[in-house]
Design a protein around this motif. Sequence first.
Motif, PDB file in Angstrom:
ATOM      1  N   ASP A 466     -21.536   1.638 -14.541  1.00 62.13           N
ATOM      2  CA  ASP A 466     -20.173   1.459 -14.024  1.00 62.13           C
ATOM      3  C   ASP A 466     -19.986   0.084 -13.399  1.00 62.13           C
ATOM      4  O   ASP A 466     -18.939  -0.531 -13.547  1.00 62.13           O
ATOM      5  N   GLU A 467     -21.023  -0.395 -12.702  1.00 62.59           N
ATOM      6  CA  GLU A 467     -20.903  -1.707 -12.072  1.00 62.59           C
ATOM      7  C   GLU A 467     -20.798  -2.809 -13.130  1.00 62.59           C
ATOM      8  O   GLU A 467     -20.056  -3.772 -12.975  1.00 62.59           O
ATOM      9  N   TYR A 468     -21.582  -2.657 -14.201  1.00 63.54           N
ATOM     10  CA  TYR A 468     -21.494  -3.652 -15.272  1.00 63.54           C
ATOM     11  C   TYR A 468     -20.130  -3.613 -15.956  1.00 63.54           C
ATOM     12  O   TYR A 468     -19.575  -4.655 -16.318  1.00 63.54           O
ATOM     13  N   ILE A 469     -19.585  -2.409 -16.131  1.00 63.39           N
ATOM     14  CA  ILE A 469     -18.257  -2.294 -16.756  1.00 63.39           C
ATOM     15  C   ILE A 469     -17.204  -2.969 -15.865  1.00 63.39           C
ATOM     16  O   ILE A 469     -16.344  -3.708 -16.337  1.00 63.39           O
ATOM     17  N   LEU A 470     -17.331  -2.740 -14.563  1.00 60.61           N
ATOM     18  CA  LEU A 470     -16.380  -3.355 -13.639  1.00 60.61           C
ATOM     19  C   LEU A 470     -16.489  -4.884 -13.688  1.00 60.61           C
ATOM     20  O   LEU A 470     -15.487  -5.595 -13.777  1.00 60.61           O
ATOM     21  N   ALA A 471     -17.732  -5.365 -13.654  1.00 57.17           N
ATOM     22  CA  ALA A 471     -17.947  -6.820 -13.693  1.00 57.17           C
ATOM     23  C   ALA A 471     -17.414  -7.402 -15.001  1.00 57.17           C
ATOM     24  O   ALA A 471     -16.753  -8.444 -15.009  1.00 57.17           O
ATOM     25  N   GLY A 472     -17.682  -6.707 -16.108  1.00 50.98           N
ATOM     26  CA  GLY A 472     -17.218  -7.176 -17.415  1.00 50.98           C
ATOM     27  C   GLY A 472     -15.699  -7.201 -17.472  1.00 50.98           C
ATOM     28  O   GLY A 472     -15.090  -8.151 -17.988  1.00 50.98           O
ATOM     29  N   SER A 473     -15.079  -6.167 -16.939  1.00 49.13           N
ATOM     30  CA  SER A 473     -13.611  -6.100 -16.982  1.00 49.13           C
ATOM     31  C   SER A 473     -12.985  -7.198 -16.130  1.00 49.13           C
ATOM     32  O   SER A 473     -12.025  -7.846 -16.543  1.00 49.13           O
ATOM     33  N   ASP A 474     -13.530  -7.394 -14.923  1.00 48.45           N
ATOM     34  CA  ASP A 474     -13.028  -8.481 -14.076  1.00 48.45           C
ATOM     35  C   ASP A 474     -13.145  -9.818 -14.795  1.00 48.45           C
ATOM     36  O   ASP A 474     -12.246 -10.651 -14.765  1.00 48.45           O
ATOM     37  N   MET A 475     -14.301 -10.007 -15.420  1.00 50.66           N
ATOM     38  CA  MET A 475     -14.556 -11.260 -16.125  1.00 50.66           C
ATOM     39  C   MET A 475     -13.500 -11.497 -17.205  1.00 50.66           C
ATOM     40  O   MET A 475     -12.917 -12.581 -17.307  1.00 50.66           O
ATOM     41  N   ILE A 476     -13.245 -10.471 -18.019  1.00 51.57           N
ATOM     42  CA  ILE A 476     -12.290 -10.617 -19.113  1.00 51.57           C
ATOM     43  C   ILE A 476     -10.898 -10.894 -18.552  1.00 51.57           C
ATOM     44  O   ILE A 476     -10.157 -11.740 -19.040  1.00 51.57           O
ATOM     45  N   ASP A 477     -10.588 -10.199 -17.461  1.00 52.30           N
ATOM     46  CA  ASP A 477      -9.290 -10.384 -16.828  1.00 52.30           C
ATOM     47  C   ASP A 477      -9.115 -11.821 -16.328  1.00 52.30           C
ATOM     48  O   ASP A 477      -8.057 -12.417 -16.457  1.00 52.30           O
ATOM     49  N   ARG A 478     -10.165 -12.377 -15.744  1.00 49.67           N
ATOM     50  CA  ARG A 478     -10.037 -13.662 -15.068  1.00 49.67           C
ATOM     51  C   ARG A 478     -10.412 -14.874 -15.914  1.00 49.67           C
ATOM     52  O   ARG A 478     -10.214 -16.007 -15.500  1.00 49.67           O
ATOM     53  N   THR A 479     -10.983 -14.655 -17.074  1.00 54.88           N
ATOM     54  CA  THR A 479     -11.382 -15.810 -17.883  1.00 54.88           C
ATOM     55  C   THR A 479     -10.807 -15.764 -19.289  1.00 54.88           C
ATOM     56  O   THR A 479     -11.247 -16.516 -20.163  1.00 54.88           O
ATOM     57  N   SER A 480      -9.845 -14.865 -19.520  1.00 54.27           N
ATOM     58  CA  SER A 480      -9.131 -14.888 -20.798  1.00 54.27           C
ATOM     59  C   SER A 480      -8.008 -15.898 -20.672  1.00 54.27           C
ATOM     60  O   SER A 480      -6.959 -15.589 -20.105  1.00 54.27           O
ATOM     61  N   THR A 481      -8.239 -17.099 -21.155  1.00 52.06           N
ATOM     62  CA  THR A 481      -7.247 -18.160 -21.022  1.00 52.06           C
ATOM     63  C   THR A 481      -6.585 -18.401 -22.371  1.00 52.06           C
ATOM     64  O   THR A 481      -7.060 -17.907 -23.401  1.00 52.06           O
ATOM     65  N   SER A 482      -5.506 -19.164 -22.359  1.00 43.59           N
ATOM     66  CA  SER A 482      -4.822 -19.448 -23.624  1.00 43.59           C
ATOM     67  C   SER A 482      -5.748 -20.248 -24.552  1.00 43.59           C
ATOM     68  O   SER A 482      -5.731 -20.070 -25.756  1.00 43.59           O
ATOM     69  N   PHE A 483      -6.598 -21.095 -23.957  1.00 46.81           N
ATOM     70  CA  PHE A 483      -7.454 -21.926 -24.807  1.00 46.81           C
ATOM     71  C   PHE A 483      -8.768 -21.238 -25.170  1.00 46.81           C
ATOM     72  O   PHE A 483      -9.443 -21.642 -26.106  1.00 46.81           O
ATOM     73  N   ALA A 484      -9.136 -20.186 -24.421  1.00 50.94           N
ATOM     74  CA  ALA A 484     -10.391 -19.493 -24.742  1.00 50.94           C
ATOM     75  C   ALA A 484     -10.279 -18.017 -24.379  1.00 50.94           C
ATOM     76  O   ALA A 484     -10.852 -17.552 -23.404  1.00 50.94           O
ATOM     77  N   PRO A 485      -9.544 -17.258 -25.204  1.00 52.66           N
ATOM     78  CA  PRO A 485      -9.355 -15.831 -24.913  1.00 52.66           C
ATOM     79  C   PRO A 485     -10.599 -14.997 -25.266  1.00 52.66           C
ATOM     80  O   PRO A 485     -11.424 -15.435 -26.059  1.00 52.66           O
ATOM     81  N   TRP A 486     -10.734 -13.859 -24.658  1.00 56.53           N
ATOM     82  CA  TRP A 486     -11.813 -12.929 -25.016  1.00 56.53           C
ATOM     83  C   TRP A 486     -11.394 -12.052 -26.187  1.00 56.53           C
ATOM     84  O   TRP A 486     -10.246 -11.636 -26.271  1.00 56.53           O
ATOM     85  N   HIS A 487     -12.339 -11.765 -27.054  1.00 61.99           N
ATOM     86  CA  HIS A 487     -12.140 -10.785 -28.118  1.00 61.99           C
ATOM     87  C   HIS A 487     -12.994  -9.579 -27.764  1.00 61.99           C
ATOM     88  O   HIS A 487     -14.229  -9.661 -27.839  1.00 61.99           O
ATOM     89  N   VAL A 488     -12.372  -8.479 -27.364  1.00 64.88           N
ATOM     90  CA  VAL A 488     -13.142  -7.271 -27.045  1.00 64.88           C
ATOM     91  C   VAL A 488     -13.229  -6.439 -28.316  1.00 64.88           C
ATOM     92  O   VAL A 488     -12.207  -6.048 -28.880  1.00 64.88           O
ATOM     93  N   ILE A 489     -14.429  -6.209 -28.785  1.00 61.46           N
ATOM     94  CA  ILE A 489     -14.605  -5.549 -30.081  1.00 61.46           C
ATOM     95  C   ILE A 489     -15.429  -4.280 -29.902  1.00 61.46           C
ATOM     96  O   ILE A 489     -16.562  -4.328 -29.401  1.00 61.46           O
ATOM     97  N   GLU A 490     -14.847  -3.140 -30.303  1.00 61.45           N
ATOM     98  CA  GLU A 490     -15.560  -1.873 -30.180  1.00 61.45           C
ATOM     99  C   GLU A 490     -16.674  -1.863 -31.223  1.00 61.45           C
ATOM    100  O   GLU A 490     -16.443  -2.215 -32.377  1.00 61.45           O
ATOM    101  N   ALA A 491     -17.878  -1.467 -30.805  1.00 57.36           N
ATOM    102  CA  ALA A 491     -19.030  -1.673 -31.680  1.00 57.36           C
ATOM    103  C   ALA A 491     -19.865  -0.408 -31.874  1.00 57.36           C
ATOM    104  O   ALA A 491     -21.031  -0.482 -32.245  1.00 57.36           O
ATOM    105  N   ASN A 492     -19.258   0.760 -31.639  1.00 61.22           N
ATOM    106  CA  ASN A 492     -20.005   1.987 -31.953  1.00 61.22           C
ATOM    107  C   ASN A 492     -20.325   2.031 -33.438  1.00 61.22           C
ATOM    108  O   ASN A 492     -21.349   2.549 -33.848  1.00 61.22           O
ATOM    109  N   ASP A 493     -19.444   1.448 -34.255  1.00 56.10           N
ATOM    110  CA  ASP A 493     -19.730   1.278 -35.682  1.00 56.10           C
ATOM    111  C   ASP A 493     -20.112  -0.180 -35.914  1.00 56.10           C
ATOM    112  O   ASP A 493     -19.282  -1.089 -35.791  1.00 56.10           O
ATOM    113  N   LYS A 494     -21.389  -0.396 -36.227  1.00 59.56           N
ATOM    114  CA  LYS A 494     -21.882  -1.774 -36.351  1.00 59.56           C
ATOM    115  C   LYS A 494     -21.183  -2.540 -37.460  1.00 59.56           C
ATOM    116  O   LYS A 494     -20.927  -3.735 -37.339  1.00 59.56           O
TER     117      LYS A 494
END
Lengths: 515, 515
Positions: A466-494
Amino acid sequence: MYSADMFESAELGHKLDHATYARHVKTVRPDLLDAQYDLLANKSFPVIVLINGVDGAGKGETVNLLNEWLDPRHVRSVAFGTPTEQGLERAPMWRFWRALPAKGKIGILFGNWYTDPINGRVEHRLSRTELPGAIERLRRFERLLTDDGALLVKLWFHLSKKAMKKRLEELESNKLTRWRVTKADWQNCSKYDQYAKVSERVLRETSTGDAPWVVIDGSDPNYRAITAAKTLLGAIQGRLAEAKANGVEAKRAARRQRSGSSEAATSNMPVFETVDTSRILRDLPFEERLSKGKYETKIVRAQGTLAKLTRTDKMAAHSVVVVFEGNDAAGKGGAIRRVTQALDARLYDVIPIAAPTEEERAQPYLWRFWQHVPRRGRFTVFDRSWYGRVLVERVEGFATMAAWTRAYAEINDFEEQLTEAGTIIVKVWLAVTKEEQLRRFKEREHTKFKQYKITPDDWRNRKKWDEYILAGSDMIDRTSTSFAPWHVIEANDKHLARVRVIEAITARMEAAFKK
Amino acid sequence: MYSADMFESAELGHKLDHATYARHVKTVRPDLLDAQYDLLANKSFPVIVLINGVDGAGKGETVNLLNEWLDPRHVRSVAFGTPTEQGLERAPMWRFWRALPAKGKIGILFGNWYTDPINGRVEHRLSRTELPGAIERLRRFERLLTDDGALLVKLWFHLSKKAMKKRLEELESNKLTRWRVTKADWQNCSKYDQYAKVSERVLRETSTGDAPWVVIDGSDPNYRAITAAKTLLGAIQGRLAEAKANGVEAKRAARRQRSGSSEAATSNMPVFETVDTSRILRDLPFEERLSKGKYETKIVRAQGTLAKLTRTDKMAAHSVVVVFEGNDAAGKGGAIRRVTQALDARLYDVIPIAAPTEEERAQPYLWRFWQHVPRRGRFTVFDRSWYGRVLVERVEGFATMAAWTRAYAEINDFEEQLTEAGTIIVKVWLAVTKEEQLRRFKEREHTKFKQYKITPDDWRNRKKWDEYILAGSDMIDRTSTSFAPWHVIEANDKHLARVRVIEAITARMEAAFKK
């Protein structure tokens, strides 16, 4: 509107006679050496000395002098001229990052990050409206250094217009010293007023509490030498005294943290809790699947597009940086291989990021990533990245809260600089569910050649899911910029994930190439 | 006269069906990983894998495969294309030195030191008479690596002319894989016979006992993968077994050395004792003096000449390397400062050489000096140098006799390579008498800011004065070459020495610029 106040007191014609000079040298020189050895033993911060100012005011002589008075084995003097080809192929700050001294060392930077903005403005390569932005960048960069503990000693050597001219004439009139005067020196002299005006503004606006400028009258060699040496000495001694005091405090805090007092426990809590960002990583369509047949067609097609893009002429003006982050066992390695399969092996580098080495720990955390910034035309894949600061270092408490919270802005600055230099940044977070991770961990334990991929660390990290999920979510929220957005990709299916990763890269490249 | 025998057996069309392949993978893959971890724990040698051969024969695929089967965190794959600007500004081997793996690691070099000689001969950039020299260089370089303990695994992937053409056609006929085929591939295909002829010769002449070539049939992916992996595995396992056996022997030898048995004591004696070379450093006009007045004129004049030389156009095609060696307290630091005073601070670097770091010890001893080789237009001063190998390391027994005796030739090769790339090498030995050294040591002890310059090491070294003189004399005798001669300068009088040092540099630069 800019008065020349800042330089006025440096035009009073300070002088030291030889006897006074000799008396000062007798104490300053050994004290400086002592301070250097204390710094070296203390190893808690680097000293960065900036040497700037008017031509003929004794910059080069001061560098020589400091190298003579200090133990030169622990000083690194770096002089920067106009950027070489190599320098121009990457973001401008790259070469300065490479020259930063490690903790405990002294770095003397001669011709540094102030040179280009000042010269650029005088020579009109930088417009009046662009200057404030350039100044703001310098402030942010120095802020990063001082936040990381660096001691910045910024020395500006000054000469009045008259004194500068006189000095050049003196040197030229003597057959033996004529070679010291170049055409560029006289050109700079003729633009003295413009230089003074621009410099004065830049100095005033970059003279911060943590990194003030010291303006030194350069007309008398004796005065200049003693003033420069004493300024450096005072700065190092002051900081060492502070570090000693803080060291005691830090030890106390560590003791509290070990004993688990509430004060320490709260210090790693996030400060921005108004929105629950963690949904970003929880509400994903994990059930989506791609059949093997479709995958085999799609992956080859995506690789083909990627291969073609890297072979177009446009690539010469760009570089590509792909960052892979995500849950443990989310399939980063497999996805990276599908990317590199499409690339000419002479074109790319894969940089796996593990815990920093001792050398790397002696520098600001972004330092080691700057070392790997690709030059134009090249493709670099980071298997984990600078985001470790706000992920593992935050969750495990390796970085203080102050350090990881300011990292968001530092990272955004870093990525913006790369982007402006032509780098296409593609940031990928591969997400799997907690159940899928468990399944993969177990599979790894049962496959002999996959066993190295599963360590006690992985199981420990899983407990902090849970702590890693929180840290990851904060990160995506705060570092998704117009010049370098995050691509969150679901990977249960490789299969699906691999195709999407390559498609994200090609989409970003196509967009950049169209500009 | 070159038969194609070497490649013939690689055209037999070896094949592995999927079931056999899968069976092999099951054992090879975990074994390879185990071997890698043993290597990492053992840390006594690096593994350098060269990937060469015909286009389309699976070179890139093999690199990907090895990265998949090994733990990629401890593998460094580097692919070299045509040299970049940066590469062309220094000796050609520079970029390969930078890519060498450290002891315990595996480096995969793809497009390596074989590429340019082979392509150069096919494309007639290298004449028939130049080829033997180029081949001899490769042998000497690889000899240096293997002498230092490196395990070289040289894999050549082969395809017959027919198979190469078929492979390219197959790839091109499929819309999805067409991008893999470039114009260069077809061009290489049309020159197949020339490539085969040149390659065959180069391979045969560089297939040495310590570093043999293994030619692998590249037509079947399964066969190719298993053969490459097994070759690498066998080589690592074999060497680890050897290292284990040698480790026991080395420990025994070290014990003998500590207990001071005669066997060990003789092992550091020089092997070439026919001529007493030590007169080179003893019979010098130490009594010569230069008055202060004359010195002040002469030094400024010499500096002026040096300054002018570094500002001429000729400098763009050259770089300068100045090496300082000599007795302790001979005045190297002071002489170096008189040199750098004459230089634009943006032009030069001073590299002080101390004991190697852990990272540096994990590489051949020349490695760290290659890192500092200047690019064209630049001036680098080494305060002590690669000659440490045959001076302090010889006298103190840090290097084995085998290591320091072969260093003379390795150093000469190194300096020849630099010279051919345009570097002007100036090697200076500053000599003082034993009495003068004593006087200076005592003076240093009594001057506060000079105390750091005098350590217990200095007194220890002084006790071995004769051994150092012998080592220095042998060095000068064996490494004074036409392209990089030694300048032995008597330095009992510091003023005289400083002038002579600068004059030696300017004389060498003038000679080089005249060519």
